[in-house]
Scaffold this motif. Sequence first.
Motif, PDB file in Angstrom:
ATOM      1  N   ARG A  66       0.914  -0.994  -0.045  1.00 59.96           N
ATOM      2  CA  ARG A  66      -0.063  -0.009   0.008  1.00 59.96           C
ATOM      3  C   ARG A  66       0.832   1.192   0.059  1.00 59.96           C
ATOM      4  NH1 ARG A  66      -5.501  -0.505   1.219  1.00 59.96           N
ATOM      5  NH2 ARG A  66      -6.056  -2.481   2.191  1.00 59.96           N
ATOM      6  N   ARG A  67       1.899   1.279   0.796  1.00 65.64           N
ATOM      7  CA  ARG A  67       2.723   2.302   1.018  1.00 65.64           C
ATOM      8  C   ARG A  67       3.519   2.717  -0.444  1.00 65.64           C
ATOM      9  NH1 ARG A  67       3.548   0.285   6.320  1.00 65.64           N
ATOM     10  NH2 ARG A  67       5.372  -0.653   5.455  1.00 65.64           N
ATOM     11  N   LEU A  68       4.136   1.580  -0.949  1.00 68.86           N
ATOM     12  CA  LEU A  68       4.988   1.680  -2.252  1.00 68.86           C
ATOM     13  C   LEU A  68       4.085   2.253  -3.406  1.00 68.86           C
ATOM     14  CD1 LEU A  68       6.938  -1.619  -2.109  1.00 68.86           C
ATOM     15  CD2 LEU A  68       8.061   0.669  -2.020  1.00 68.86           C
ATOM     16  N   ALA A  69       2.681   1.799  -3.372  1.00 68.72           N
ATOM     17  CA  ALA A  69       1.771   2.340  -4.543  1.00 68.72           C
ATOM     18  C   ALA A  69       1.311   3.775  -4.337  1.00 68.72           C
ATOM     19  CB  ALA A  69       0.724   1.407  -4.295  1.00 68.72           C
ATOM     20  N   ALA A  70       1.389   3.997  -3.064  1.00 69.19           N
ATOM     21  CA  ALA A  70       0.867   5.622  -2.585  1.00 69.19           C
ATOM     22  C   ALA A  70       2.235   6.422  -3.103  1.00 69.19           C
ATOM     23  CB  ALA A  70       0.535   5.729  -1.221  1.00 69.19           C
TER      24      ALA A  70
END
Length: 549
Positions: free
Chosen positions: A271-275
């Motif tokens: 999730r953090r990488l996608a954000a």
Amino acid sequence: MKTKRLWGTLDPFLEPGPILGRRVANAQFLRFLLEADPYDEYHFFLADRGLREGLAAQLERLFPDLWGAGRLVLSDRRRLPEAVAASDFHCFHQSDCILRQPSLARLRNAVSRRIFPITGTTHSLSYVDYPARFLSHLWPGTTARDCIICTSRCGLEAVSRQFEALRDGFGLDKERFPAPRLERIPLGLDPDEFVEPSRQGREEARLALGLPQGSVLTLVFGRIAHYSKMDLLPLLRAFQRIFGQGADRNGMGLVLAGWVDEDDDFPQTLRRLAANIGLSLFLFERPDPERKAALFEACDIFASIADNPQETFGLTLLEAAAAGLPVVASDYDGYKDLVEHGTTGWLVPTTGLAATPEADLLAPLLPDNQYHLLLSQGLAVDTGGLAEAIGGLTAQPRLRLDMGRAGRKRVLEQFSWTEVIRRHVALWDELNALPVDEERARAARHPLHPEFGGLFGHYPTRTLEPGTLLTAGRTGQAFYRGQDFPLIYAGLENLVEEAALKTLVFLARKPVTAGELERRLGENAGLSSDRARFLLVWALKHDLLENAA
């Protein structure tokens, strides 16, 4: 009189637990086999009573006609020798080739009136204890009617290489230690689970799932763990490349769905990488079958970038194709069989290692997930090729449609369970027709199976010999008169029968040798020599007999 065609197994096929590819495939295999109904009876020999009762309830619910006709037979596995000796089975099939297939062959060779085919299917092949499992297949009792069914070309080659490595390492020649035949039959799918794609259906599915209507959505379905099946980081990097080339971030999205372990922080890392790269990420943990079907209907592209040798086939790729999705997959393992490059999707190049010395040394000392992580991190999926495939499909709706239609047509024609079961039945018939050296098979001893009497026969003070003189003791005489009763433990009913005990006590009214008792138990109670000798020692143990010398 027509001979019954009997199909047998030691497996339930319908297993509880997480929704994994192997469990789904096994359950559907059994369902479509019983729907095709090519045999007169289907016998399941299960060792656990609770498992038998659970399977019985499921079979009665799913196949009431077969169950009501008594054609689905569930038996205690301890009764397997007498069942195989009394009936001519057409074949036995194991849900996984590493589950007791050679041990079943040994029992068959020893007691069956004919050498029937025994087959088992490959699933994961990369676990560190599997070489020992495959070594057990290499023994003098393997016949031409024994077969390992490999689900992919890569899987077949891996099993073949495993046998070669074992022969080389242990100095086993092919003549004395034959291997089972290897045959390729893929897994299948149920076409009815995936509807013909339509714009309206996609819009409705997205509305139900809370997904955006205007974006091109790429779906990944499978176990979401970097150490199992695939590391998703290269996929996120591919999206980063696509955005770097000017693609509209608002027009694309990534949907991740599948099994997630409790307390695993990897999904949050994704999730953090996608954000960070501006990618819209939608996560669906452990979706049930209805939500799974809706996810396939809602998305535009399917991606699977397997980098882990745990993966051998790729059932989700078939499901995606049946749902009319073009597939972007790593050029790896069984995926090579499932995607027709340039027609039903794209196979993205991969780069791996020719040797893995550190993982080889550590694997026997590590948990499965740790050495599989080492192996998967030594396999690279081409990020540029991944970006080109997803970016190209995102920008070309007509190409998505054409590839999706071609993939669905191919899967329905070649990979439906109906076709897969037909191929299994044809194989079992073919194996039955092959000549075998029955004398050699029946004389073979399996070197990995302990012979407990030979190993531990020196433990007791003495062993039962034909000349051992026995007589009925006080307890035995009381039992014969109906004044006492033996305690027969659960699980021994087929070895210790009251009628045979009464015959034994009657025969031992006066001192008599064990050899004579063995002979007369065969004549009067129909016991084999082995069963008779066991009964003599059991009767000594329970004070029905005593040493007369």
